[in-house]
Design an enzyme around this catalytic site. Structure first.
Site, short mmCIF file in Angstrom:
data_model
loop_
_atom_site.label_atom_id
_atom_site.label_comp_id
_atom_site.label_asym_id
_atom_site.label_seq_id
_atom_site.Cartn_x
_atom_site.Cartn_y
_atom_site.Cartn_z
N ARG A 84 -3.09 6.16 -0.07
CA ARG A 84 -3.91 6.69 0.21
C ARG A 84 -3.62 7.32 1.38
O ARG A 84 -3.04 8.66 2.53
CB ARG A 84 -4.94 6.00 1.76
CG ARG A 84 -4.66 4.70 2.29
CD ARG A 84 -6.14 3.32 2.72
NE ARG A 84 -4.71 2.84 3.41
CZ ARG A 84 -5.88 1.79 3.64
NH1 ARG A 84 -6.92 1.72 3.62
NH2 ARG A 84 -5.20 0.73 4.55
N ARG A 89 1.26 -0.95 0.10
CA ARG A 89 -0.02 0.26 0.19
C ARG A 89 0.71 1.44 -0.38
O ARG A 89 0.52 2.32 0.62
CB ARG A 89 -1.21 0.07 1.34
CG ARG A 89 -1.73 -0.67 1.15
CD ARG A 89 -3.08 -0.51 2.17
NE ARG A 89 -4.46 -1.67 2.29
CZ ARG A 89 -4.45 -2.39 2.81
NH1 ARG A 89 -3.80 -2.12 4.26
NH2 ARG A 89 -5.07 -3.52 3.19
N ASP A 120 -7.39 -3.70 -7.21
CA ASP A 120 -7.06 -4.16 -6.11
C ASP A 120 -7.55 -5.45 -6.11
O ASP A 120 -7.51 -6.06 -7.82
CB ASP A 120 -8.07 -3.29 -6.19
CG ASP A 120 -9.05 -3.53 -4.56
OD1 ASP A 120 -8.95 -2.87 -3.68
OD2 ASP A 120 -10.08 -4.49 -4.63
N TYR A 133 -14.82 -13.02 -0.45
CA TYR A 133 -15.89 -11.75 -0.75
C TYR A 133 -16.96 -11.88 -1.42
O TYR A 133 -18.05 -11.03 -1.00
CB TYR A 133 -14.52 -10.69 -1.23
CG TYR A 133 -13.53 -10.09 -0.83
CD1 TYR A 133 -13.93 -8.84 0.18
CD2 TYR A 133 -12.08 -9.61 -1.08
CE1 TYR A 133 -13.38 -8.70 1.14
CE2 TYR A 133 -11.39 -9.43 0.16
CZ TYR A 133 -11.83 -8.12 1.05
OH TYR A 133 -11.09 -7.82 1.28
N ARG A 188 -6.44 11.61 -6.85
CA ARG A 188 -7.84 10.80 -6.98
C ARG A 188 -9.17 11.34 -6.33
O ARG A 188 -10.25 10.29 -6.08
CB ARG A 188 -7.46 9.63 -5.64
CG ARG A 188 -7.26 8.58 -6.04
CD ARG A 188 -7.91 7.58 -6.52
NE ARG A 188 -9.19 6.78 -6.43
CZ ARG A 188 -9.82 6.74 -5.44
NH1 ARG A 188 -8.65 5.56 -4.12
NH2 ARG A 188 -10.91 6.51 -4.67
#
Length: 342
Positions: free
Chosen positions: A29, A25, A74, A149, A38
């Protein structure tokens, strides 16, 4: 030459000029430049837009001087590419409105082919042109985590529906995971054929399983996904969270490098893995907020532990938290390089 980069050398258990370092990561973010870029763009859209993917992937390489870029994407991108109705909800993660629970649901999972994801090929090719001697790591989600998921309908702490399906209808479970292994493997292969120098298979949730269940219901499907790039000659990294009891099994699934989360020391990991695998890890991300002298001492200790492994790639034991100070990451890279210089 990329093949002589510290990351590839360490991954293939060869001598390195210094311990290579990258962060899971790292592209995203925690960086203000990422948040600015973004703004107003949904995650799935960003992952399918080559201009954005290229810039976001490059941002931490420029800022931190890490030894590898990780492809910005992702794990559910290939699922969306084959037509699964899903969304990545900010603050929640992937959400599947109609969970997969029956044999009829398999019809919603066609094979993934390269012509369904031309943007992924374009993004990787652009990155290779920009990165020069810095390797690009491609990645995909492992079948178990993708299945979780789909079956749960989103993130889960207990994986109750997933485990119930796995044990209650093993044939359906294996058929589902076979399809997911094809999708993961094809996604990895597209990235490598476009120029990625290594891959990482993320099995984020598989630590929820005991060894017997991993062996019976999971390992073969991860092996299929990793085997999809076996003939392409790139190192394969296999990482999961809470997988201390599974490390040797995850290596045997087809990895060259086994990722170690922060719950297991590298010393213990090497003892469990032997000399057949390099290791990756494993600074606890929570320590990024500790006083610098405490953090620096821990970084140096992990580098020292890694010297005893056949190969070591420094990383966090999970992803960079969103509130992490980017300057701290940059300092960690500097310390790892300085402390490990041969």
């Amino acid at each position: 030459m990329i093949s002589d980069s510290p990351l590839v050398l360490a991954a293939t258990r060869r001598p390195v000029p210094h311990t290579p370092v990258w962060f899971m990561r790292q592209a995203g973010r925690s960086l203000p430049e990422y948040r600015e870029l973004r703004e107003g763009t949904a995650m799935l859209e960003a992952c399918r837009t080559p201009d954005l993917v290229t810039e976001i992937t490059l941002q931490p390489v420029r800022r931190h001087k890490v030894d590898a870029a990780i492809f910005f994407s992702d794990i559910v991108v290939p699922l969306a590419a084959v037509g699964v109705d899903l969304d990545i909800v900010p603050g929640t993660g992937p959400v599947v409105p109609a969970p997969f629970r029956t044999r009829a649901d398999l019809d919603r999972l066609p094979d993934l082919t390269a012509d369904a994801i031309p943007d992924i090929t374009e993004s990787v090719q652009r990155l290779i042109a920009e990165l020069g001697s810095t390797p690009l790591i491609g990645f995909a989600g492992a079948p178990f985590t993708l299945a979780s998921y789909l079956v749960e309908g989103g993130p889960s702490k207990t994986h109750e529906q997933t485990k119930a399906l796995m044990h209650g209808d093993p044939q359906l479970w294996n058929d589902l995971c076979e399809r997911l292994a094809q999708i993961s493997g094809a996604f990895l292969r597209v990235q490598v054929e476009a120029g990625a120098s290594a891959i990482q298979l993320f099995d984020s949730w598989v630590g929820a399983l005991p060894r017997a269940d991993y062996t019976a219901y999971v390992q073969r499907h991860s092996t299929t996904a990793l085997a999809a790039v076996a003939d392409l000659g790139v190192p394969r990294i296999h990482f999961g969270v809470g997988t201390g009891e599974l490390l040797d099994l995850m290596g045997a699934a087809g990895a060259d490098v086994v990722g170690v989360d922060y719950r297991v020391s590298l010393t213990d990991a090497v003892a469990r893995l032997g000399d057949s695998y390099a290791v990756q890890g494993n600074l606890d991300p929570a320590l990024l907020g500790a006083p610098w002298e405490v953090l620096e001492a821990r970084v140096r200790a992990i580098v020292d532990e890694g010297r005893k492994a056949p190969g070591h790639i420094f990383n966090l034991g999970h992803g960079v938290p969103p509130h992490a100070d980017p300057d701290v990451l940059t300092r960690i890279v500097e310390v790892v390089h300085e402390h490990s210089a041969r």
